[in-house]
Write a protein that holds these residues in place. Structure first.
Motif, PDB file in Angstrom:
ATOM      1  N   ILE A  33      38.752  39.210  38.909  1.00 23.32           N
ATOM      2  CA  ILE A  33      38.450  38.103  37.993  1.00 23.32           C
ATOM      3  C   ILE A  33      38.384  38.602  36.551  1.00 23.32           C
ATOM      4  CG2 ILE A  33      36.742  36.371  37.348  1.00 23.32           C
ATOM      5  CD1 ILE A  33      38.195  35.671  39.901  1.00 23.32           C
ATOM      6  N   ALA A  34      37.732  39.737  36.353  1.00 24.42           N
ATOM      7  CA  ALA A  34      37.608  40.288  35.004  1.00 24.42           C
ATOM      8  C   ALA A  34      38.973  40.645  34.423  1.00 24.42           C
ATOM      9  CB  ALA A  34      36.703  41.521  35.028  1.00 24.42           C
ATOM     10  N   VAL A  35      39.826  41.269  35.216  1.00 21.38           N
ATOM     11  CA  VAL A  35      41.163  41.644  34.765  1.00 21.38           C
ATOM     12  C   VAL A  35      41.980  40.399  34.435  1.00 21.38           C
ATOM     13  CG1 VAL A  35      43.351  42.699  35.469  1.00 21.38           C
ATOM     14  CG2 VAL A  35      41.198  43.872  35.935  1.00 21.38           C
ATOM     15  N   ALA A  36      41.857  39.354  35.259  1.00 18.98           N
ATOM     16  CA  ALA A  36      42.588  38.112  35.012  1.00 18.98           C
ATOM     17  C   ALA A  36      42.207  37.509  33.661  1.00 18.98           C
ATOM     18  CB  ALA A  36      42.332  37.118  36.135  1.00 18.98           C
ATOM     19  N   GLY A  68      47.551  45.226  38.145  1.00 18.04           N
ATOM     20  CA  GLY A  68      47.065  45.358  39.515  1.00 18.04           C
ATOM     21  C   GLY A  68      46.852  44.044  40.228  1.00 18.04           C
ATOM     22  N   LEU A  69      47.014  42.924  39.519  1.00 12.03           N
ATOM     23  CA  LEU A  69      46.696  41.627  40.113  1.00 12.03           C
ATOM     24  C   LEU A  69      47.680  41.215  41.206  1.00 12.03           C
ATOM     25  CD1 LEU A  69      45.577  39.664  36.924  1.00 12.03           C
ATOM     26  CD2 LEU A  69      44.127  40.390  38.839  1.00 12.03           C
ATOM     27  N   TRP A  70      48.900  41.721  41.164  1.00 13.65           N
ATOM     28  CA  TRP A  70      49.873  41.358  42.194  1.00 13.65           C
ATOM     29  C   TRP A  70      49.555  42.031  43.543  1.00 13.65           C
ATOM     30  CZ3 TRP A  70      55.163  39.126  41.376  1.00 13.65           C
ATOM     31  CH2 TRP A  70      55.237  38.438  40.168  1.00 13.65           C
ATOM     32  N   ALA A  71      48.631  42.979  43.535  1.00 11.21           N
ATOM     33  CA  ALA A  71      48.288  43.708  44.765  1.00 11.21           C
ATOM     34  C   ALA A  71      46.926  43.316  45.334  1.00 11.21           C
ATOM     35  CB  ALA A  71      48.321  45.210  44.507  1.00 11.21           C
ATOM     36  N   ILE A  72      46.285  42.286  44.775  1.00  8.13           N
ATOM     37  CA  ILE A  72      44.898  42.026  45.163  1.00  8.13           C
ATOM     38  C   ILE A  72      44.740  41.473  46.574  1.00  8.13           C
ATOM     39  CG2 ILE A  72      44.013  41.769  42.824  1.00  8.13           C
ATOM     40  CD1 ILE A  72      44.204  38.729  43.151  1.00  8.13           C
ATOM     41  N   THR A  73      45.837  40.978  47.187  1.00 10.26           N
ATOM     42  CA  THR A  73      45.712  40.487  48.565  1.00 10.26           C
ATOM     43  C   THR A  73      46.140  41.521  49.590  1.00 10.26           C
ATOM     44  OG1 THR A  73      47.908  39.448  48.510  1.00 10.26           O
ATOM     45  CG2 THR A  73      46.021  38.084  47.877  1.00 10.26           C
ATOM     46  N   VAL A  74      46.590  42.685  49.144  1.00 10.71           N
ATOM     47  CA  VAL A  74      46.877  43.767  50.090  1.00 10.71           C
ATOM     48  C   VAL A  74      45.561  44.180  50.747  1.00 10.71           C
ATOM     49  CG1 VAL A  74      47.621  46.176  50.292  1.00 10.71           C
ATOM     50  CG2 VAL A  74      48.894  44.590  48.824  1.00 10.71           C
ATOM     51  N   LEU A  88      41.449  34.698  44.824  1.00  6.62           N
ATOM     52  CA  LEU A  88      42.883  34.549  44.585  1.00  6.62           C
ATOM     53  C   LEU A  88      43.179  33.269  43.813  1.00  6.62           C
ATOM     54  CD1 LEU A  88      45.853  35.322  44.986  1.00  6.62           C
ATOM     55  CD2 LEU A  88      45.766  34.155  47.210  1.00  6.62           C
ATOM     56  N   THR A  89      42.599  32.150  44.241  1.00  8.58           N
ATOM     57  CA  THR A  89      42.866  30.892  43.549  1.00  8.58           C
ATOM     58  C   THR A  89      42.311  30.916  42.131  1.00  8.58           C
ATOM     59  OG1 THR A  89      40.879  29.905  44.556  1.00  8.58           O
ATOM     60  CG2 THR A  89      42.974  29.514  45.659  1.00  8.58           C
ATOM     61  N   GLU A  90      41.180  31.551  41.938  1.00  5.86           N
ATOM     62  CA  GLU A  90      40.609  31.634  40.596  1.00  5.86           C
ATOM     63  C   GLU A  90      41.510  32.463  39.678  1.00  5.86           C
ATOM     64  OE1 GLU A  90      37.864  30.733  37.580  1.00  5.86           O
ATOM     65  OE2 GLU A  90      38.221  29.854  39.558  1.00  5.86           O
ATOM     66  N   VAL A  91      42.035  33.574  40.180  1.00  2.00           N
ATOM     67  CA  VAL A  91      42.934  34.416  39.389  1.00  2.00           C
ATOM     68  C   VAL A  91      44.177  33.635  38.988  1.00  2.00           C
ATOM     69  CG1 VAL A  91      44.532  36.386  39.560  1.00  2.00           C
ATOM     70  CG2 VAL A  91      42.147  36.640  40.271  1.00  2.00           C
ATOM     71  N   ILE A  92      44.780  32.941  39.938  1.00  2.00           N
ATOM     72  CA  ILE A  92      45.980  32.162  39.632  1.00  2.00           C
ATOM     73  C   ILE A  92      45.663  31.079  38.613  1.00  2.00           C
ATOM     74  CG2 ILE A  92      47.658  30.541  40.596  1.00  2.00           C
ATOM     75  CD1 ILE A  92      48.239  33.400  41.355  1.00  2.00           C
ATOM     76  N   LYS A  93      44.536  30.414  38.773  1.00  2.00           N
ATOM     77  CA  LYS A  93      44.142  29.349  37.844  1.00  2.00           C
ATOM     78  C   LYS A  93      43.954  29.898  36.430  1.00  2.00           C
ATOM     79  CE  LYS A  93      39.998  27.648  38.166  1.00  2.00           C
ATOM     80  NZ  LYS A  93      38.790  26.929  38.649  1.00  2.00           N
ATOM     81  N   ILE A  94      43.331  31.044  36.307  1.00  2.00           N
ATOM     82  CA  ILE A  94      43.085  31.660  34.998  1.00  2.00           C
ATOM     83  C   ILE A  94      44.408  32.005  34.312  1.00  2.00           C
ATOM     84  CG2 ILE A  94      42.189  33.734  33.854  1.00  2.00           C
ATOM     85  CD1 ILE A  94      39.959  33.720  36.061  1.00  2.00           C
TER      86      ILE A  94
END
Length: 415
Positions: A33-36, A68-74, A88-94
Motif C-alpha cells: 500500500i505504501a509503495v502504491a 515490486g507491485l507486479w509481484a505482490i500476488t506471488v 490487491l484491489t486497494e493497490v489497483i485503485k490507487i
C-alpha cells in the motif's frame, strides 16, 4: 497511428535501463500500500499529458514493475508478498486514480499469475514466479474481433513434439506491447483452452500498436498476430482447468476490473473538487460568493461521495469474501458462486460511479472545465471505455438470478 512492435522496441529498450537492477521485493500488505501511494504521485504528474499526446508509458511502466507491485500476488513460498485481495484491489485503485491506463496494464498480469498458481507444475511455478519477482511482466492475447462471442476463439494451440505451435490473431491485447511474456489463449482440437506464455521476441510473434479507442488511450490494447509460433511445453498451461473446476480465477479477474473503475471515479471526484474550489463560479441565483457555497453544488458533491463510498465498501466486501474463501483451501462451486455475486455487486456500483462522477464533473465545474487545456474529458472517456469490458446489465441479472432462483453464475473470466 499503427506502428508494429519493432518500431516501439527502441523506445522500450531506452526506458528499460532500470531493468539492469533487481526489482524491489515487497514483503507484506502494508509495504504494498505504501509503495502504491508513492508510485501514484509519480504516475499522476504527466498522466493528462500522456493521454492528450497518446504517449505510451514505456518509462512509467518500468517504474511500476520495478516498484515490486507486479509481484505482490506471488505466494510467499516463492518469494512474493502473497498479499490479500483487499490489498490487491486497494493497490489497483490507487494506481488507477493516478493514471487508469497504467492501472489497467497489470490487470491481466495478475489473472495470469493466478493461472500459474492454479494449474502450473511445481517446476513451472518456480520458474515463472522467479521471473515475476525479478520484475518481468505478462501482457495478454485473449480476445478476438469478428467472432460470435468472447469465447468463440479461432486461435489454435497444437502439440508438436516437445513444443506447442500457436496460430491466430488477437485484439484488445492490453499490456502485450510492454510485456516480457505474451500469454495467448487458444483452443486445441478438442476445443479445450490452453495458455501459451510466449517470450517477447519469439519468431512469429508480432505485436501491433493499433489501439485507437478514445479512452484508456495509452494501454496499447491493439493486435497480436501469431504465425507458427513455437513455444516450449514448459510455457504452456491448461487454462481450461480454471473453469472446468471451481476456482476463484473469474472473480479475481473481475474484482481487478472493478478496482480500476473505482480509481477512475476517485480521480474524477478529486478533479471536480479542485475545479469547483479554484475556478468555478456560483450560479447567479444562489446568492453566494463561492461556487463551493452553492447549495445545489454542495448537495451534488455529497451525492457523489456517498455513491463513491458505497462502491468502495462493496469492493472491499467482495475482496474480503475472496480472502475468506481462499483461506479455506478447497474451493467449492458454492464458494465460487458467492464470490462471483459479491464481485458482481461491487462491479455494478464501481461502473455507475465512474460514469456518474466523470459526467457530473462538467455540470458542477462549469463550461470552463470543457476547455481542451484541462483535458478533463479523459475521465469520462476512460470510464466509458473501461466499463465496456463486460456489460454491467448482465451483472444485475447475475445477482438477481442468484438470489431469486438460486442459479449459480457461469464460470469464466467475466464472472
Amino acid at each position: 497511428m499503427a506502428e508494429v512492435h519493432e518500431a516501439n522496441e527502441a523506445n522500450a529498450s531506452q526506458a528499460s535501463g532500470v531493468h539492469q537492477h533487481a526489482a524491489r521485493v515487497i514483503a507484506d500488505d502494508a509495504e504494498a500500500i505504501a509503495v502504491a501511494h508513492e508510485l501514484a504521485v509519480r504516475l499522476a504528474r504527466d498522466a493528462a499529458q500522456r493521454d492528450r499526446e497518446r504517449r505510451l508509458p514505456h518509462e512509467e511502466i518500468e517504474w511500476f514493475s520495478q516498484s515490486g507491485l507486479w509481484a505482490i500476488t506471488v505466494p510467499k513460498a516463492y518469494g512474493g508478498a502473497g498479499v490479500s485481495f483487499v490489498t490487491l484491489t486497494e493497490v489497483i485503485k490507487i494506481v488507477a486514480a493516478a493514471d487508469p491506463s497504467l492501472g489497467q496494464l497489470p490487470q491481466n498480469h495478475f489473472g495470469l499469475v493466478d493461472v500459474i498458481s492454479l494449474t502450473g507444475t511445481e517446476e513451472q511455478k518456480r520458474y515463472f514466479f522467479a521471473q515475476i519477482v525479478s520484475g518481468k511482466r505478462f501482457g495478454n492475447g485473449f480476445s478476438e474481433k469478428g467472432t460470435k462471442h468472447v469465447l468463440d476463439l479461432k486461435t489454435r494451440v497444437r502439440r508438436d513434439g516437445d513444443d506447442y505451435v500457436v496460430d491466430g490473431t488477437k485484439f484488445y491485447s492490453t499490456g502485450a506491447l510492454f510485456a516480457h511474456f505474451v500469454p495467448v489463449l487458444g483452443l486445441d482440437d478438442e476445443r479445450k483452452g490452453w495458455l501459451a506464455y510466449i517470450p517477447k521476441g519469439t519468431p512469429g510473434l508480432n505485436v501491433i500498436d493499433d489501439w485507437s479507442g478514445f479512452g484508456q488511450r495509452t494501454t496499447a490494447s491493439g493486435t497480436v498476430v501469431l504465425e507458427g509460433v513455437r513455444v516450449p511445453a514448459s510455457h504452456v498451461f491448461p487454462a481450461h482447468r480454471v473453469s472446468d473446476f471451481p476456482t476463484l480465477n473469474g472473480p479475481v479477474s473481475q474484482i481487478i476490473q472493478a478496482a480500476i473503475d473505482a480509481g477512475i471515479a476517485q480521480a474524477a471526484v478529486n478533479d471536480t473538487l479542485t475545479f469547483v474550489r479554484t475556478r468555478s463560479r456560483p450560479w447567479i441565483d444562489s446568492n453566494v460568493e463561492r461556487a463551493g457555497d452553492d447549495p445545489l453544488t454542495v448537495r451534488e458533491i455529497g451525492h457523489l461521495h456517498i455513491q463513491l463510498h458505497a462502491a468502495e465498501a462493496l469492493l472491499e466486501r467482495a475482496a474480503r469474501t475472496l480472502d475468506a474463501i481462499a483461506a479455506k483451501g478447497d474451493t467449492s462451486e458454492d464458494d465460487v458462486a458467492l464470490a462471483s455475486v459479491a464481485v458482481g455487486e461491487a462491479k455494478v456500483l464501481t461502473t455507475e460511479i465512474a460514469l456518474l462522477a466523470s459526467e457530473k464533473l462538467f455540470e458542477l465545474a462549469g463550461t470552463q472545465s470543457t476547455l481542451s487545456e484541462h483535458n478533463l474529458d479523459r475521465h469520462w472517456r476512460n470510464a466509458r471505455t473501461h466499463t465496456l469490458h463486460d456489460p454491467v446489465r448482465w451483472k444485475y441479472h447475475l445477482v438477481g438470478n442468484y438470489y431469486l432462483n438460486g442459479v449459480k453464475p457461469a464460470r469464466h473470466a467475466w464472472n
